[in-house]
Scaffold this motif. Structure first.
Motif, PDB file in Angstrom:
ATOM      1  N   TRP A 117       2.737  -7.796   0.356  1.00  0.00           N
ATOM      2  CA  TRP A 117       3.111  -6.753  -0.595  1.00  0.00           C
ATOM      3  C   TRP A 117       2.971  -7.189  -2.045  1.00  0.00           C
ATOM      4  O   TRP A 117       3.328  -6.452  -2.958  1.00  0.00           O
ATOM      5  CB  TRP A 117       4.526  -6.263  -0.306  1.00  0.00           C
ATOM      6  N   ARG A 118       2.438  -8.394  -2.219  1.00  0.00           N
ATOM      7  CA  ARG A 118       2.220  -8.883  -3.582  1.00  0.00           C
ATOM      8  C   ARG A 118       0.768  -8.715  -4.022  1.00  0.00           C
ATOM      9  O   ARG A 118       0.476  -8.723  -5.222  1.00  0.00           O
ATOM     10  CB  ARG A 118       2.629 -10.358  -3.657  1.00  0.00           C
ATOM     11  N   GLU A 175      13.425  -4.230  -3.441  1.00  0.00           N
ATOM     12  CA  GLU A 175      13.539  -3.778  -4.825  1.00  0.00           C
ATOM     13  C   GLU A 175      12.557  -2.652  -5.164  1.00  0.00           C
ATOM     14  O   GLU A 175      12.661  -2.052  -6.230  1.00  0.00           O
ATOM     15  CB  GLU A 175      13.346  -4.944  -5.793  1.00  0.00           C
ATOM     16  N   TRP A 176      11.600  -2.377  -4.270  1.00  0.00           N
ATOM     17  CA  TRP A 176      10.692  -1.263  -4.523  1.00  0.00           C
ATOM     18  C   TRP A 176      11.463   0.058  -4.452  1.00  0.00           C
ATOM     19  O   TRP A 176      12.383   0.225  -3.648  1.00  0.00           O
ATOM     20  CB  TRP A 176       9.575  -1.242  -3.482  1.00  0.00           C
ATOM     21  N   SER A 177      11.040   1.012  -5.261  1.00  0.00           N
ATOM     22  CA  SER A 177      11.660   2.337  -5.233  1.00  0.00           C
ATOM     23  C   SER A 177      11.285   3.068  -3.945  1.00  0.00           C
ATOM     24  O   SER A 177      10.302   2.725  -3.286  1.00  0.00           O
ATOM     25  CB  SER A 177      11.203   3.157  -6.439  1.00  0.00           C
ATOM     26  N   THR A 208       3.184   3.965   0.510  1.00  0.00           N
ATOM     27  CA  THR A 208       2.488   3.025   1.408  1.00  0.00           C
ATOM     28  C   THR A 208       2.020   3.709   2.685  1.00  0.00           C
ATOM     29  O   THR A 208       1.090   3.221   3.346  1.00  0.00           O
ATOM     30  CB  THR A 208       3.383   1.829   1.771  1.00  0.00           C
ATOM     31  N   ARG A 260       7.772   4.477  -4.177  1.00  0.00           N
ATOM     32  CA  ARG A 260       6.710   3.479  -4.000  1.00  0.00           C
ATOM     33  C   ARG A 260       6.557   3.113  -2.523  1.00  0.00           C
ATOM     34  O   ARG A 260       5.436   2.945  -2.030  1.00  0.00           O
ATOM     35  CB  ARG A 260       7.021   2.234  -4.822  1.00  0.00           C
ATOM     36  N   LYS A 261       7.668   2.987  -1.818  1.00  0.00           N
ATOM     37  CA  LYS A 261       7.603   2.714  -0.383  1.00  0.00           C
ATOM     38  C   LYS A 261       6.965   3.883   0.368  1.00  0.00           C
ATOM     39  O   LYS A 261       6.202   3.686   1.312  1.00  0.00           O
ATOM     40  CB  LYS A 261       9.009   2.447   0.161  1.00  0.00           C
ATOM     41  N   PRO A 300       8.165  -3.457   3.091  1.00  0.00           N
ATOM     42  CA  PRO A 300       7.997  -3.633   1.640  1.00  0.00           C
ATOM     43  C   PRO A 300       9.264  -4.223   1.016  1.00  0.00           C
ATOM     44  O   PRO A 300      10.357  -4.098   1.581  1.00  0.00           O
ATOM     45  CB  PRO A 300       7.739  -2.204   1.135  1.00  0.00           C
TER      46      PRO A 300
END
Length: 514
Positions: free
Chosen positions: A258-259, A463-465, A472, A468-469, A460
């Motif tokens: 995920w980076r 800390e992802w919103s 994916t 944003r998740k 994911p």
């Protein structure tokens, strides 16, 4: 007669086969042009056939994911070391090739190193020490490239600390630079150096080599805690254990999934799901070694270790073992995973550049086509049916799968461009509709792919919103972009190099970033 001709004209036959593979690929790729001019009706059959075949592969891929996930869950829920302890050794196959007791089993794990960061090495090394199998049965072998050897060896020793006393043995070997005949930058030369010297060291110590299982991994591979226990059980219970390679069917790229940028993630997920499905469907028949794999140490010795010149280490090792066993060599898979790094560069641009170079190196694995076909022509001990299946697999992997998405996407447009009269024919009206219907149906198979990607891969970051998740879930349809770029051009590039007899001056080593 044919075998004598091949032996007499070995280099000529090799060049013909190298050119032949690339010519087949380019002929299919350009078929909308030359067929569109000479025999436009034939394009209808070619494109329709490819579209139907693509749909068939999508179905079998989805079926394989269902079967693979079922087996993955079952194996992950099993205590494999306990199963090893409960084995009745008197009933195991081939007593002459197995240890007498479970405690006699030894694992030689070979780890080639260039100049990986401490964080990369630490995760890999700790995963080996955290195995459910006792570490006293593990021989850890580091084969280090000469350029950074002093600092790298010191780095590894600091990570291991005093845990070395818990191992069966810990070995370091420095692979000298500039050995004539070796492919520069290829891991095969480093692996050959380290594994051959490790075997000599074990002989000096008086170890029984028949007790050893050899495992080939990379410096970024993080093994599930049950990996070696599952491998041990599989190895001990498999008949003709010297005639197989053993491999996980679940190669994950969770270390940094995920980076990395989107295209790197798409490629990583494609590899993971493709390998899982293929293993579940094929059961290891007509499948080559990929990345992490294991064999009996005796098989490694009989195959004369790794190739140092061709630059496709795991692929070519398969063929060395295949020919050493007169074609009686197949894969046996398990579903305990390991995780590796997805391609990651220093920045966004460097990541995409690194991915292309890595896939170009993978595409260079096409050198196994002339190698294998040439030996098929010479070796009458290999059964014809297996030769035929491998030739068919070669054509599928190297020719059809290289071109199929491009032709389905652009084939009809190219035909009408080179031959405007095609637009006036009946099939010019019907073909696009037929292809559109089939491909729309095929798109439905992406839904299971999204589901299983979530099941196999790490979630994911927390800390992802939520938004944003949520996004994916819509990455899967973008796989077409990957298929038309990174899964297409590097392979075509490598095969074109083969046509013109070019070789890599320096094979690319994918850097590990932390």
């Amino acid at each position: 007669m044919l075998s004598k001709f091949v032996e007499k004209h070995d280099r000529l036959v090799s060049r013909i086969l190298e050119i032949m593979l690339g010519i087949l690929t380019w002929s299919l790729l350009l078929s909308p042009v030359w067929l569109g001019i000479l025999f436009p009706q034939a394009v209808v059959y070619v494109l329709t056939l490819l579209t139907v075949y693509w749909s068939y592969m999508a179905f079998t891929h989805t079926f394989g994911l269902f079967m693979g996930y079922k087996q993955y869950r079952e194996e992950m829920a099993t205590d494999w070391y306990l199963k090893c302890q409960k084995l009745d050794f008197s009933s195991l196959p081939e007593p002459e090739t197995r240890p007498k007791y479970l405690s006699d089993i030894r694992h030689m794990i070979l780890i080639p190193v260039v100049n990986e960061p401490e964080a990369v090495l630490r995760d890999s090394i700790f995963s080996i020490f955290n195995q459910t199998l006792p570490t006293s049965q593990i021989c850890m072998v580091f084969t280090v490239e000469q350029k950074y050897s002093e600092e790298v060896i010191e780095r590894i020793k600091n990570i291991i600390g005093d845990k070395d006393k818990d191992l069966h043995s810990l070995m370091f070997f420095i692979h000298p630079a500039g050995i004539p005949g070796e492919a520069i930058g290829d891991g095969g030369a480093n692996r050959a150096w380290g594994s051959s010297h490790a075997v000599e060291e074990l002989k000096k110590r008086g170890d029984n080599l028949r007790n050893f299982i050899f495992s080939n991994i990379d410096s970024d591979h993080v093994l599930d805690k049950q990996y070696l226990s599952r491998l041990t059980y599989l190895y001990l219970t498999t008949d003709r254990r010297d005639n197989h390679f053993y491999s996980s069917a679940v190669p994950l790229f969770d270390n940094n999934l995920w980076r990395v940028p989107l295209m790197m993630r798409l490629e990583a997920n494609s590899v993971t799901l493709g390998v899982i499905s293929d293993w579940a469907v094929s059961k290891g028949k007509i499948r080559k070694c990929f990345s992490a794999f294991s064999v009996s140490l005796q098989t490694l010795i009989d195959a004369n270790f790794f190739d140092v010149a061709l630059g496709a280490d795991d692929t070519i090792f398969y063929w060395r073992a295949f020919f050493a066993r007169n074609g009686d060599f197949d894969g046996v898979g398990h579903f305990i995973p390991y995780s590796a790094d997805a391609v990651e560069g220093k920045n966004f641009r460097d990541s995409h550049r690194s991915l292309y170079k890595q896939l170009l190196r993978w595409g260079w694995g096409a050198v196994d086509f002339p190698l294998s076909i040439k030996t098929f022509l010479k070796d009458h001990n290999i059964e014809f049916a297996k030769k035929f299946r491998w030739v068919r697999r070669h054509i599928k992997e190297r020719v059809i799968l290289t071109n199929i998405v491009f032709l389905i996407t652009f084939g009809f447009a190219i035909v009408t461009l080179v031959n405007p009269y095609v637009k006036q024919s009946n099939f010019a009206y019907s073909l696009p509709k037929i292809m559109s219907f089939i491909l729309t149906l095929t798109m439905s198979f992406m839904i299971p792919g999204v589901y299983f990607r979530k099941k196999f891969s790490v979630a994911p970051p927390k800390e992802w919103s939520r938004f944003r998740k949520f996004l994916t879930y819509f990455e899967a349809p973008l796989i077409t972009i990957n298929l038309l770029t990174y899964s297409f051009f590097p392979t075509l590039h490598a095969q074109t190099m083969l046509i013109f007899g070019k070789r890599f001056k320096d094979l690319y080593h994918t850097q590990k970033i932390r």
